[in-house]
Structures are given as structure tokens and as C-alpha cells.
Design an enzyme around this catalytic site. Structure first.
Site, PDB file in Angstrom:
ATOM      1  N   GLU A 155     -51.942  86.741 -43.589  1.00 25.17           N
ATOM      2  CA  GLU A 155     -52.648  85.329 -44.110  1.00 25.17           C
ATOM      3  C   GLU A 155     -53.106  85.222 -45.517  1.00 25.17           C
ATOM      4  O   GLU A 155     -54.214  84.964 -45.803  1.00 25.17           O
ATOM      5  CB  GLU A 155     -53.656  84.752 -43.160  1.00 25.17           C
ATOM      6  N   GLU A 260     -47.113  85.341 -33.032  1.00 27.00           N
ATOM      7  CA  GLU A 260     -48.343  84.741 -32.355  1.00 27.00           C
ATOM      8  C   GLU A 260     -48.122  83.528 -31.642  1.00 27.00           C
ATOM      9  O   GLU A 260     -49.208  82.779 -31.576  1.00 27.00           O
ATOM     10  CB  GLU A 260     -49.666  84.707 -33.259  1.00 27.00           C
TER      11      GLU A 260
END
Length: 367
Positions: A155, A260
Site C-alpha cells: 500500500e 486479500e
């Protein structure tokens, strides 16, 4: 059990069930049904490693062939203080995977969130670089040969594709990502190295992600894949953007993983998975406290089925699909972005029983 027999059992269960109440047992295995396509994984918690989650115990080895540590290998879990490491839980996780014949995706080496508190207070650039370098060398080096892949950096991008102004960027400059991959490769040369992010199937962020990957490659540094996290919302899964992203990332010569995966059913006023974002509790914030309505149950099953058909269409480019949790009770979405809600984003319910979405994913493998 062969695929044809599993299919007939599946069809009977889907046609006869009203919600999950009439589904009594799991007759098929995700990892078996997709064994010729890509790895099937789940994020595993410390409670599950300890054997304190009976609903998950049998599912983990029966349904999956790879696992990701939900929190166990994050920086704050491993680094209690400057110069100190605590590998006790991470080592137990690796032992758990070995005992159950599961591959491991390490998650994650470098992430601006869940950093140890002491690291955030480091002012010296040299000291921060020491923290950065030592962490990668010690952690990735310790588990070299024991993990199949690493989410090296997690991220690092804003929604517009620019680099996030994290402590790593602020202290180390915009080459820190390539440096992280280079260091990881040096100490763990046999491990697949991934960049992982959410919303990086969206065009603007995807363009930034592609630019980032190209920069790493142009620096002569190895990067093996990109993780699309897959935190999506029921009825709004961006199938067109997902397919475009798979094709564009694969064109760079790297693997693609869905890392995820969950499909949220509760109301939310933003997309993605920025953990710092929160919502206020409102009257309709937690609408399905007791059970999921049949219409929503069907929609999430349809979404999962369509998604897996899409992934199978491009299975030559997909390395792994990992669900972010084993069952609904474990899901982080029960407590984010509003704590204490009852969410239903995965394939198994809180008792470890398969939901219609599970059978939809199984049925998608019949092509």
C-alpha cells in the site's frame, strides 16, 4: 472424490437450500477443484494457529494450500523495541504451515501502517534507514526457504497513483521501494516478490502501480508479481477493471495474485481498505445482525461465481487467490470501518459451514 460427483452434490445443495441452514457438510475442496489453475489461500490468525478457533481448524488444511499471516508477521508484531525482535509467533506460524503442508505468503515487510511505535519516533534519516534495512534482512533472511512469496511493500500508493507520503517515502525518498525489493532478493533469492495494494485495479491507481513496477524493473531489481487485494462490495465488484488490470499487469512479465479477497455486504461510503478511515455508527449501519437475507446471500454467491469464472479465463496469469480470513467470524470487516458489526464477506459462516457463495465458487470450476 472426483469433480463430476462433487458437481452433482453441489448442484443438489444449491437447488435445495434456503440460505445456509440446509447445508450440512462440505463435499468439495477449493484447493482440489482449482489444483490445476492457481493456489487457493486464506489469511490465518494467531488464534487459529493456537488451535483456539474450532470452526477454522478443519477448513484450513481441507480447503486451502497456501496461507498468509493475518497480522503475525507485521512490523509491530516482530519489533517490540529498537534492536529487539520477537519471532516466537512467526516461527509458530511457519511450523503450523509445515505441519499442515501449506505454502506461505509472507505479509508484509514494509508497510506504513502497523509500524512499531519506536520506528515512528525516529528522526534521524540514517537511523531510519538502519531500521528499514535491518528489518528486511533479518525477517526475510530468517524465513528464506520457508515462505513461497513475500508482500515486500504494501500500500505505497495514493488513489491517484502517486506515492503515499509515508514515513518511508519522507525519510528514504522515492527509491525505497526498489531498495526493499533489492534487499529482499539478496537474503531470500528463491522467494517470489510482490508489490501489494488495494484499488489498484482502478484505472488511475493502476497506472501508478504500473509505473512503479516499471521503475523497479528498470533499476534492474527483481519483482515477480503484483497483488490486487480484492476488498470489494456486493453488487459492485468491478469486473471490467479487474480483467483490464490482469491483462495490463501480466503484460509487464509478472504474475498476478488476488491477495486479500472478501466481498463486503454492509453499507460503506467509501471503497478500498485504508485502515485509518472510519465511519460513524448510524441507524442502518448494522442491518444483518441475525442473518443475511436470501437476496443478499444470492448476490454475493453470484458475485463470487462470476469473479472466479473471470479468474479462470486468465488462469495462466494468476498465481494465487487468497481470501482475507477463513470464515465470517474472523473477518476484519466485522470491526472496520465501524467496530462491532456483523459482516458476511467470506465463503464460510461463523460456524465454519459453507455458504451458497462457496458452492458458487466450486461450480465455477466446471468449465
Amino acid at each position: 472424490m472426483n469433480k463430476l460427483f462433487s458437481f452433482f452434490i453441489t448442484a443438489a445443495l444449491i437447488s435445495g437450500c434456503a440460505g445456509t441452514r440446509q447445508i450440512r457438510s462440505v463435499t468439495a475442496s477449493l484447493k482440489d477443484m482449482y489444483k490445476n489453475d492457481f493456489l487457493i489461500g486464506a489469511a490465518v490468525s494467531w488464534q487459529q494457529v493456537e488451535g483456539k478457533d474450532p470452526a477454522a481448524f478443519n477448513l484450513i488444511s481441507r480447503q486451502f494450500n497456501t496461507i498468509t499471516p493475518e497480522n503475525i508477521m507485521k512490523e509491530e508484531e516482530l519489533r517490540p523495541a529498537w534492536g529487539e525482535y520477537d519471532f516466537s509467533r512467526a516461527d509458530r506460524f511457519i511450523d503450523f504451515a509445515k505441519a499442515h503442508h501449506l505454502q506461505v505468503n509472507g505479509h508484509t515487510l514494509i508497510w506504513h501502517s502497523q509500524m512499531p511505535a519506536f520506528a515512528r519516533s525516529i528522526e534521524s534519516v540514517d537511523s531510519f534507514r538502519t531500521f528499514f534495512t535491518d528489518h528486511i534482512r533479518k525477517v526475510a533472511g530468517r524465513y528464506s526457504g520457508k515462505v513461497q512469496s513475500w508482500d515486500v511493500v504494501n500500500e505505497a500508493l495514493n488513489e491517484d497513483g502517486t506515492l503515499r507520503k509515508s514515513p518511508f517515502l519522507n525519510k528514504l525518498g522515492d527509491n525505497y521501494i526498489a531498495d526493499a525489493f533489492k534487499l529482499t532478493n539478496e537474503v531470500s533469492p528463491g522467494t517470489d516478490l510482490y508489490y501489494n495494494d488495494y484499488n489498484n485495479e482502478q484505472p488511475e491507481k493502476r497506472a501508478g502501480c504500473i509505473a512503479l513496477i516499471k521503475k523497479i524493473q528498470q533499476a534492474g531489481v527483481r519483482i515477480d508479481g503484483v497483488g490486487i487485494q480484492g476488498h470489494w462490495h456486493v453488487g459492485k465488484v468491478p469486473f471490467k477493471e479487474i480483467e483490464e488490470s490482469i491483462l495490463e499487469y501480466a503484460a509487464l512479465g509478472i504474475k498476478v495474485a488476488i491477495t486479500e479477497l472478501d466481498i463486503e455486504v454492509l453499507p460503506r461510503n467509501f471503497t478500498g481498505a485504508e485502515v485509518s478511515q472510519q465511519m460513524k455508527t448510524e441507524t442502518n449501519s448494522n442491518p444483518y445482525v441475525k442473518e443475511l437475507p436470501e437476496t443478499v446471500q444470492k448476490q454475493i454467491a453470484d458475485d463470487y461465481g462470476r469473479l472466479f469464472k473471470l479468474l479462470l479465463k486468465h488462469k495462466d496469469k494468476i498465481a494465487r487467490v487468497t481470501f482475507w480470513g477463513v470464515h465470517d467470524g474472523q473477518s476484519w470487516l466485522n470491526d472496520w470501518p465501524i467496530p462491532g458489526r456483523t459482516n458476511y464477506p467470506l465463503l464460510f459462516d461463523r460456524n465454519g459451514k459453507p455458504k451458497p457463495a462457496f458452492y458458487s465458487v466450486i461450480a465455477a470450476s466446471k468449465r
